[in-house]
Write a protein that holds these residues in place. Structure first.
Motif, PDB file in Angstrom:
ATOM      1  N   MET A   1      15.250 -18.720   5.032  1.00  0.00           N
ATOM      2  CA  MET A   1      14.015 -18.115   4.546  1.00  0.00           C
ATOM      3  C   MET A   1      14.333 -17.186   3.375  1.00  0.00           C
ATOM      4  SD  MET A   1      11.227 -15.760   6.584  1.00  0.00           S
ATOM      5  CE  MET A   1      12.397 -14.398   6.698  1.00  0.00           C
ATOM      6  N   SER A   2      13.628 -17.334   2.270  1.00  0.00           N
ATOM      7  CA  SER A   2      13.845 -16.515   1.091  1.00  0.00           C
ATOM      8  C   SER A   2      12.778 -15.432   0.999  1.00  0.00           C
ATOM      9  CB  SER A   2      13.825 -17.381  -0.170  1.00  0.00           C
ATOM     10  OG  SER A   2      12.562 -18.020  -0.300  1.00  0.00           O
ATOM     11  N   LEU A   3      12.966 -14.505   0.091  1.00  0.00           N
ATOM     12  CA  LEU A   3      11.997 -13.432  -0.102  1.00  0.00           C
ATOM     13  C   LEU A   3      10.765 -13.955  -0.832  1.00  0.00           C
ATOM     14  CD1 LEU A   3      14.392 -10.539  -1.168  1.00  0.00           C
ATOM     15  CD2 LEU A   3      13.580 -11.090   1.128  1.00  0.00           C
ATOM     16  N   SER A   4       9.623 -13.350  -0.535  1.00  0.00           N
ATOM     17  CA  SER A   4       8.378 -13.757  -1.182  1.00  0.00           C
ATOM     18  C   SER A   4       8.319 -13.228  -2.607  1.00  0.00           C
ATOM     19  CB  SER A   4       7.183 -13.235  -0.382  1.00  0.00           C
ATOM     20  OG  SER A   4       7.132 -11.805  -0.435  1.00  0.00           O
ATOM     21  N   ALA A   5       7.393 -13.766  -3.387  1.00  0.00           N
ATOM     22  CA  ALA A   5       7.221 -13.328  -4.777  1.00  0.00           C
ATOM     23  C   ALA A   5       6.853 -11.854  -4.835  1.00  0.00           C
ATOM     24  CB  ALA A   5       6.157 -14.179  -5.461  1.00  0.00           C
ATOM     25  N   ARG A   6       6.041 -11.391  -3.891  1.00  0.00           N
ATOM     26  CA  ARG A   6       5.651  -9.980  -3.859  1.00  0.00           C
ATOM     27  C   ARG A   6       6.848  -9.084  -3.564  1.00  0.00           C
ATOM     28  NH1 ARG A   6       0.824  -7.461  -0.017  1.00  0.00           N
ATOM     29  NH2 ARG A   6       0.946  -5.307  -0.813  1.00  0.00           N
ATOM     30  N   GLN A   7       7.691  -9.503  -2.658  1.00  0.00           N
ATOM     31  CA  GLN A   7       8.888  -8.725  -2.336  1.00  0.00           C
ATOM     32  C   GLN A   7       9.854  -8.673  -3.509  1.00  0.00           C
ATOM     33  OE1 GLN A   7      10.042 -10.918   1.187  1.00  0.00           O
ATOM     34  NE2 GLN A   7       9.190  -9.373   2.578  1.00  0.00           N
ATOM     35  N   LEU A   8      10.023  -9.813  -4.170  1.00  0.00           N
ATOM     36  CA  LEU A   8      10.894  -9.836  -5.345  1.00  0.00           C
ATOM     37  C   LEU A   8      10.353  -8.955  -6.461  1.00  0.00           C
ATOM     38  CD1 LEU A   8      11.865 -13.629  -5.477  1.00  0.00           C
ATOM     39  CD2 LEU A   8      13.353 -11.709  -4.876  1.00  0.00           C
ATOM     40  N   ARG A   9       9.038  -8.921  -6.581  1.00  0.00           N
ATOM     41  CA  ARG A   9       8.421  -8.067  -7.601  1.00  0.00           C
ATOM     42  C   ARG A   9       8.667  -6.596  -7.302  1.00  0.00           C
ATOM     43  NH1 ARG A   9       7.349  -7.338 -12.770  1.00  0.00           N
ATOM     44  NH2 ARG A   9       5.449  -6.117 -13.135  1.00  0.00           N
ATOM     45  N   ALA A  10       8.568  -6.213  -6.033  1.00  0.00           N
ATOM     46  CA  ALA A  10       8.847  -4.830  -5.637  1.00  0.00           C
ATOM     47  C   ALA A  10      10.300  -4.461  -5.937  1.00  0.00           C
ATOM     48  CB  ALA A  10       8.542  -4.645  -4.153  1.00  0.00           C
ATOM     49  N   ILE A  11      11.209  -5.389  -5.652  1.00  0.00           N
ATOM     50  CA  ILE A  11      12.625  -5.163  -5.945  1.00  0.00           C
ATOM     51  C   ILE A  11      12.843  -5.013  -7.447  1.00  0.00           C
ATOM     52  CG2 ILE A  11      14.884  -6.307  -5.952  1.00  0.00           C
ATOM     53  CD1 ILE A  11      14.239  -7.378  -3.178  1.00  0.00           C
ATOM     54  N   GLU A  12      12.202  -5.857  -8.228  1.00  0.00           N
ATOM     55  CA  GLU A  12      12.353  -5.815  -9.682  1.00  0.00           C
ATOM     56  C   GLU A  12      11.885  -4.480 -10.256  1.00  0.00           C
ATOM     57  OE1 GLU A  12      10.985  -8.452 -13.589  1.00  0.00           O
ATOM     58  OE2 GLU A  12       9.993  -8.728 -11.648  1.00  0.00           O
ATOM     59  N   ILE A  13      10.727  -4.013  -9.822  1.00  0.00           N
ATOM     60  CA  ILE A  13      10.198  -2.736 -10.321  1.00  0.00           C
ATOM     61  C   ILE A  13      11.129  -1.591  -9.951  1.00  0.00           C
ATOM     62  CG2 ILE A  13       8.310  -1.078 -10.089  1.00  0.00           C
ATOM     63  CD1 ILE A  13       6.422  -3.466  -9.704  1.00  0.00           C
ATOM     64  N   THR A  14      11.604  -1.592  -8.724  1.00  0.00           N
ATOM     65  CA  THR A  14      12.496  -0.525  -8.265  1.00  0.00           C
ATOM     66  C   THR A  14      13.811  -0.531  -9.034  1.00  0.00           C
ATOM     67  OG1 THR A  14      11.544  -0.627  -6.036  1.00  0.00           O
ATOM     68  CG2 THR A  14      13.706   0.398  -6.258  1.00  0.00           C
ATOM     69  N   GLU A  15      14.386  -1.703  -9.200  1.00  0.00           N
ATOM     70  CA  GLU A  15      15.653  -1.805  -9.933  1.00  0.00           C
ATOM     71  C   GLU A  15      15.532  -1.281 -11.353  1.00  0.00           C
ATOM     72  OE1 GLU A  15      17.879  -5.671  -7.881  1.00  0.00           O
ATOM     73  OE2 GLU A  15      16.741  -5.896  -9.743  1.00  0.00           O
ATOM     74  N   ARG A  16      14.494  -1.685 -12.019  1.00  0.00           N
ATOM     75  CA  ARG A  16      14.353  -1.305 -13.423  1.00  0.00           C
ATOM     76  C   ARG A  16      14.013   0.178 -13.574  1.00  0.00           C
ATOM     77  NH1 ARG A  16      11.454  -6.857 -15.719  1.00  0.00           N
ATOM     78  NH2 ARG A  16      13.441  -8.016 -15.851  1.00  0.00           N
ATOM     79  N   THR A  17      13.199   0.687 -12.681  1.00  0.00           N
ATOM     80  CA  THR A  17      12.881   2.114 -12.740  1.00  0.00           C
ATOM     81  C   THR A  17      14.134   2.958 -12.514  1.00  0.00           C
ATOM     82  OG1 THR A  17      10.642   1.701 -11.913  1.00  0.00           O
ATOM     83  CG2 THR A  17      11.475   3.944 -11.740  1.00  0.00           C
ATOM     84  N   CYS A  18      14.879   2.644 -11.465  1.00  0.00           N
ATOM     85  CA  CYS A  18      16.099   3.394 -11.166  1.00  0.00           C
ATOM     86  C   CYS A  18      17.149   3.218 -12.261  1.00  0.00           C
ATOM     87  CB  CYS A  18      16.662   2.956  -9.817  1.00  0.00           C
ATOM     88  SG  CYS A  18      15.611   3.351  -8.406  1.00  0.00           S
ATOM     89  N   SER A  19      17.216   2.030 -12.836  1.00  0.00           N
ATOM     90  CA  SER A  19      18.181   1.778 -13.907  1.00  0.00           C
ATOM     91  C   SER A  19      17.876   2.620 -15.134  1.00  0.00           C
ATOM     92  CB  SER A  19      18.174   0.295 -14.283  1.00  0.00           C
ATOM     93  OG  SER A  19      18.587  -0.511 -13.207  1.00  0.00           O
ATOM     94  N   ILE A  20      16.609   2.737 -15.482  1.00  0.00           N
ATOM     95  CA  ILE A  20      16.226   3.539 -16.642  1.00  0.00           C
ATOM     96  C   ILE A  20      16.526   5.016 -16.396  1.00  0.00           C
ATOM     97  CG2 ILE A  20      14.250   4.333 -17.995  1.00  0.00           C
ATOM     98  CD1 ILE A  20      13.066   1.518 -17.656  1.00  0.00           C
ATOM     99  N   ILE A  21      16.238   5.484 -15.173  1.00  0.00           N
ATOM    100  CA  ILE A  21      16.553   6.873 -14.837  1.00  0.00           C
ATOM    101  C   ILE A  21      18.053   7.131 -14.978  1.00  0.00           C
ATOM    102  CG2 ILE A  21      16.611   8.543 -12.945  1.00  0.00           C
ATOM    103  CD1 ILE A  21      14.007   7.310 -11.916  1.00  0.00           C
ATOM    104  N   SER A  22      18.856   6.209 -14.482  1.00  0.00           N
ATOM    105  CA  SER A  22      20.306   6.372 -14.578  1.00  0.00           C
ATOM    106  C   SER A  22      20.799   6.282 -16.017  1.00  0.00           C
ATOM    107  CB  SER A  22      21.014   5.320 -13.724  1.00  0.00           C
ATOM    108  OG  SER A  22      21.010   5.684 -12.368  1.00  0.00           O
ATOM    109  N   LEU A  23      20.218   5.383 -16.790  1.00  0.00           N
ATOM    110  CA  LEU A  23      20.606   5.283 -18.202  1.00  0.00           C
ATOM    111  C   LEU A  23      20.323   6.582 -18.940  1.00  0.00           C
ATOM    112  CD1 LEU A  23      19.479   1.660 -19.135  1.00  0.00           C
ATOM    113  CD2 LEU A  23      21.804   2.568 -19.294  1.00  0.00           C
ATOM    114  N   LEU A  24      19.191   7.196 -18.652  1.00  0.00           N
ATOM    115  CA  LEU A  24      18.868   8.482 -19.273  1.00  0.00           C
ATOM    116  C   LEU A  24      19.847   9.562 -18.824  1.00  0.00           C
ATOM    117  CD1 LEU A  24      14.956   8.454 -18.993  1.00  0.00           C
ATOM    118  CD2 LEU A  24      16.334   8.076 -21.046  1.00  0.00           C
ATOM    119  N   SER A  25      20.187   9.572 -17.545  1.00  0.00           N
ATOM    120  CA  SER A  25      21.137  10.558 -17.024  1.00  0.00           C
ATOM    121  C   SER A  25      22.516  10.378 -17.643  1.00  0.00           C
ATOM    122  CB  SER A  25      21.228  10.445 -15.501  1.00  0.00           C
ATOM    123  OG  SER A  25      19.986  10.676 -14.895  1.00  0.00           O
TER     124      SER A  25
END
Length: 398
Positions: free
Chosen positions: A1-25
């Motif tokens: 069983m794979s992750l749903s499109a909604r779950q993958l979207r949540a992961i994508e938003i979280t990854e990119r938000t945290c990545s940008i915060i870290s890049l700024l830091s």
């Protein structure tokens, strides 16, 4: 069983938000360290080096699931997997380097010159050695397993078919370094606390010289900071090897450039003519030695505390992805909660390092933003410390 499109979207938003915060830091760390000597404390040097790896790792994590969606054999996926494999271990290696510096200072009596000579080796260990397997993986492909880099659910990395390489080349080394670092801090903490108790008892005696204390009279941190203070006050350091760009780990160091700088078995003075605040120390060499020992104890202890914070942040970073990979290995299926937590903590390595960097350089950060209230509190604290120093009261060791 794979992750749903909604779950993958949540992961994508979280990854990119945290990545940008870290890049700024990480960008803040790199820019301030390069542009201002006030930020160049010994522990900050290693955080500065680690921040470069954080930046490249965040370039990979900000791509997120796009690498997988564009095809696991495509250039974007392979590039993302290559970057993650190359830089994902960097923080674990730098954490061990910090712990190793504590070991060398406490148990091998290394000074600033000797520690600075090791930094190029640390860089090779952190970035040169991991580059080799990362690059080799790009050219390995079998009919049964395909390429090494492929889908790892939330990004392109070592694919499930090659899962044993994740354990052998990433997770096992990471946790081995964490355990080794923790072991060093346990032994270092015991030695520091033992020396602290002895120093407190010896503070009551005026006949004991420092060479009877059994604790290093000088550290690379103390020597380097004295050189910085001498430069700031128009004096040249007597230590030709001291780096004027470094500052002490703790900001409670006496701000008098005429304080003694202990190098090995000798004591040298800066060229400033400002008198020492403690007249008793001038008259009593044993008192000078005890005060220097208190300072050395406090400085190493403070350095160790911030290094341990770096290690704790590393544990927070590695526990969720390790749990996630173990779950995937046992169940052969992804778990959304663990995958989401991995997507949350892995990109934040640069952010946590930035927090530690700010904590060690708080007065310098305060001067950048020039906050009046904080500046008044700092001035009040400085006056209080000067008063205590002039009355001959030794400062407590944090």
């Amino acid at each position: 069983m794979s992750l749903s499109a909604r779950q993958l979207r949540a992961i994508e938003i979280t990854e990119r938000t945290c990545s940008i915060i870290s890049l700024l830091s990480s960008s803040f760390v790199i820019i301030t360290f390069i542009s201002s000597r006030r930020f160049r404390k010994p522990i900050n040097r290693l955080i500065f080096y680690a921040s470069w790896g954080n930046c490249f790792a965040n370039v990979a994590t900000v791509i997120s699931v796009t690498g997988v969606s564009h095809g696991v054999d495509g250039p974007l996926c392979q590039f993302q997997g290559f970057l993650l494999q190359w830089f994902i271990l960097a923080d674990a290696i730098w954490a061990f380097c910090m712990a190793f510096n504590v070991y060398l200072t406490l148990f091998r009596k290394y000074d600033v010159t000797e520690l600075r000579k090791l930094e190029w080796k640390y860089c090779i260990a952190s970035y040169g050695v991991p580059f080799i397997p990362s690059f080799v993986y790009l050219f390995i492909k079998t009919k049964a397993r395909g390429k090494i880099y492929g889908s790892a659910i939330q990004w392109c990395w070592v694919r499930t078919e090659w899962g044993f390489l994740r354990i052998a080349m990433v997770f096992a080394p990471a946790w081995a370094l964490i355990v080794l670092s923790a072991t060093i801090y346990i032994f270092a903490g015991r030695k520091i606390l033992h020396s602290r108790r002895r120093l407190k008892s010896l503070a009551k005696s005026s006949s004991m010289a420092q060479n009877e204390i059994g604790f290093p009279r000088a550290t690379d941190l103390e020597i380097a900071d004295e050189g910085h203070l001498a430069v700031e006050n128009g004096a040249s350091s007597s230590n030709p090897h001291g780096d004027p760009g470094l500052e002490m780990t703790s900001n409670h160091r006496p701000e008098y450039p005429s304080d003694p700088v202990h190098t090995g078995s000798e004591t040298v003075m800066s060229s400033s003519n400002r008198p020492l605040g403690d007249t008793q120390s001038r008259a009593n060499p044993a008192a000078k030695d005890r005060r220097a020992s208190f300072d050395a104890n406090r400085i190493i202890w403070t350095y160790s505390k911030f290094s341990i914070l770096f290690l704790l942040a590393l544990c927070v970073t590695w526990i969720p992805p390790t749990s996630n990979r173990i779950y995937n290995f046992v169940n052969s299926a992804p778990n959304f909660t663990l995958s989401y937590l991995s997507a949350l903590v892995v990109p934040l390595q640069g952010f946590w390092n930035g927090i530690i960097y700010v904590a060690t350089s708080y007065p310098a950060v305060e001067s950048i933003f020039d906050i009046p209230l904080l500046r008044r509190k700092r001035a009040t604290s400085t006056v209080f410390r000067s008063h205590s120093r002039n009355n001959g009261h030794p400062r407590s060791i944090p």
